[in-house]
Design an enzyme around this catalytic site. Structure first.
Site, PDB file in Angstrom:
ATOM      1  N   GLU A 124       0.807  -1.221   0.000  1.00 41.15           N
ATOM      2  CA  GLU A 124       0.000   0.000   0.000  1.00 41.15           C
ATOM      3  C   GLU A 124       0.841   1.272   0.000  1.00 41.15           C
ATOM      4  OE1 GLU A 124      -2.875  -0.195   3.166  1.00 41.15           O
ATOM      5  OE2 GLU A 124      -3.698  -2.104   2.512  1.00 41.15           O
ATOM      6  N   GLU A 135      -5.449  -8.674   0.762  1.00 43.09           N
ATOM      7  CA  GLU A 135      -6.103  -8.368   2.046  1.00 43.09           C
ATOM      8  C   GLU A 135      -7.575  -8.119   1.777  1.00 43.09           C
ATOM      9  OE1 GLU A 135      -4.513  -5.083   4.349  1.00 43.09           O
ATOM     10  OE2 GLU A 135      -2.450  -5.722   3.978  1.00 43.09           O
TER      11      GLU A 135
HETATM   12  O1  IFM Z   1      -4.151  -3.135   9.152  1.00 40.60           O
HETATM   13  C1  IFM Z   1      -4.112  -2.612   7.875  1.00 40.60           C
HETATM   14  C2  IFM Z   1      -2.946  -3.194   7.106  1.00 40.60           C
HETATM   15  O2  IFM Z   1      -1.732  -2.951   7.746  1.00 40.60           O
HETATM   16  C3  IFM Z   1      -2.869  -2.596   5.729  1.00 40.60           C
HETATM   17  N1  IFM Z   1      -4.143  -2.691   5.050  1.00 40.60           N
HETATM   18  C4  IFM Z   1      -5.314  -2.249   5.755  1.00 40.60           C
HETATM   19  C5  IFM Z   1      -5.381  -2.928   7.110  1.00 40.60           C
HETATM   20  C6  IFM Z   1      -6.633  -2.475   7.867  1.00 40.60           C
HETATM   21  O3  IFM Z   1      -6.607  -1.096   8.079  1.00 40.60           O
END
Ligand code: IFM
Length: 465
Positions: free
Chosen positions: A170, A362
């Protein structure tokens, strides 16, 4: 949900996993010769995290990793996505390697292999060595080379056994939260610096990929190794047909979704970013674009929500904000639950950027955990629903021909949710932070059934446990 709808099964080789990141779960941040990271420093400064929470203990995974791998096995995970703490490997960011830090990941990779769980490693999930921050962090022109050297060291040590690598997690969050709004480490509010950081992150990705591909084949897991990047994408839907809302939506989309994808895939920077960073602030050279072209074997997508977007002069720097949708369900982070946006997003990525293998790296939701039931279980039905509906959204994208190869639940454990500290729980496994006791929530049990059946339980009428 339309119970009549039939969707194809997941492909036979679809990869089922769960994800975490180093600073969010490991604890013991300074153990065995590690240096402090910028997140260690940031979280120890008063006012930066809720309740002053830090990653000092987190899930104590640094010490409990072997039991944690057993839990992964119990869940039937086929792959585990985790990140490496750069400052365990290079306590000062560059220079002398701390082999004890690498040993930790070496043991973890070996154990995962022994259990038949594929490691999927992210090299950088936000925790930069503090020593590099002192030198300017990601805004420093040498930061791409620092990263490439760190990456080389990790590839050389683990690359013979690891077949999936991501350079950065990210990058947009690093830019936006770390350098535009200052709510994440390193806590800067400086648009000019943010534009530099964005360009340097892309260069860092490109350089690390080059290092990886130049390694001899045995170091790249006999040529089976693949490398990509992980981006968080959030579809932006206009709040109205008003031209100012439409333009705000385009700006928000360019800033969050296209800032990294356009340079990576199209060799260009979205024009709308001039309205965000200021004219010509974000620049990449022909050489940079050359480095990025073809640099991905796969794309990792983190998806949580969408945003219904309107023009908002008060919301610098994009002058756009989200409008809450009456009647919609929102998570504990105030993120709208909107699974159909995931299907649309996957189709859009394929159509706009080409038919590259995609992984959902994710997906998950923070909800307060309900009280344990009579049997001691944790009936987190909102999270179960979230996973079920998002997995069905992935199936719809598969049915539309999108090449989705795998899915990682976020997160394996409740963990340190950055500036929100430990208040927000994303885990499918509950962590009692006082005792470090782990308890499978209903969402973990549900996910285990999904994995066992390769997703066919999603098609059943009665989906409950
Ligand atoms: O916890 C975070 C993660 O580190 C990166 N993506 C989003 C998740 C939730 O906010």
């Amino acid at each position: 949900m339309n119970r009549e709808e039939t969707l194809d099964r997941f492909p036979g080789n679809f990869l089922w996993g769960a994800a975490t990141s180093a600073y969010q779960i490991e604890g013991s941040p300074l153990a065995d010769g590690a240096g402090p990271s910028n997140w260690h420093r940031f979280s120890h400064q008063p006012g930066n995290t809720r309740n002053g929470d830090t990653g000092d203990i987190a899930c104590d995974h640094y010490r409990r990793w072997a039991d944690d791998v057993s839990l992964m096995k119990e869940l039937g995970l086929q792959s585990y996505r985790f990140s490496i703490s750069w400052s365990r490997v290079f306590p000062a960011g560059v220079g002398t390697v701390n082999s004890a830090g690498l040993d930790f990941y070496d043991r973890l990779v070996d154990r995962l292999g022994a259990e038949g769980i594929q490691p999927n490693i992210t090299l950088h999930h936000w925790d930069l060595p503090a020593a590099l921050d002192d030198r300017g962090g990601w805004a420093h022109p040498d930061s791409p080379d620092w990263f490439a050297e760190y990456a080389r060291t990790v590839f050389q040590r683990l690359g013979d056994r690891v077949t999936m690598w991501a350079t950065l997690n990210e990058p947009w969050v690093i830019v936006d939260a770390g350098y535009v709004h200052g709510v994440h480490a390193p806590g800067h509010r400086d648009l000019k610096k943010a534009a530099l950081v964005s360009a340097n992150l892309l260069r860092a990705h490109g350089k690390a990929v080059r290092v990886y591909r130049d390694l001899d084949v045995s170091r790249r897991a006999d040529g089976k190794g693949r490398i990509g990047i992980v981006v968080n994408l959030e579809p932006k839907d206009p709040a109205s047909e008003d031209p100012t809302d439409l333009q705000a939506t385009r700006r928000a989309d360019a800033y969050m979704n296209r800032q990294f994808l356009d340079p990576l895939f199209l060799g260009s920077i979205p024009a709308e970013l001039d309205e965000v960073f200021g004219q010509d602030q974000l620049r990449l050279s022909g050489e940079d674009f050359g480095l990025l072209a073809g640099s991905l074997d796969f794309l990792g997508i983190n998806f949580y929500t969408r945003s219904v977007t309107r023009h908002d002069e008060t919301a610098a720097p994009i002058r756009a904000s989200s409008v809450k949708q009456p009647g919609a369900l929102y998570t504990d982070l105030d993120w709208e639950v909107h699974p159909s946006s995931l299907t649309a997003l996957l189709i859009r990525v394929r159509d706009a950027y080409g038919d590259l293998p995609l992984y959902i790296t994710e997906n998950g939701a923070a909800f307060p955990d309900p009280e344990p039931d009579a049997g001691g279980g944790i009936p987190d039905s909102l999270r179960v629903d979230y996973f079920r509906e998002h997995l069905r959204a992935v199936q719809r994208a598969l049915a539309a021909g999108v090449d989705v190869r795998g899915y990682y639940a976020w997160s394996l454990f409740d963990n340190f949710e950055w500036a929100c500290g430990y208040d927000k729980r994303f885990g499918i496994i509950r962590v009692d932070y006082a005792t470090q006791r782990r308890t499978l929530k209903d969402s973990a049990r549900f996910y285990r059934r999904v994995i066992r059946s390769n997703g066919s339980v999603l098609a059943e009428g009665a989906l409950e446990e």
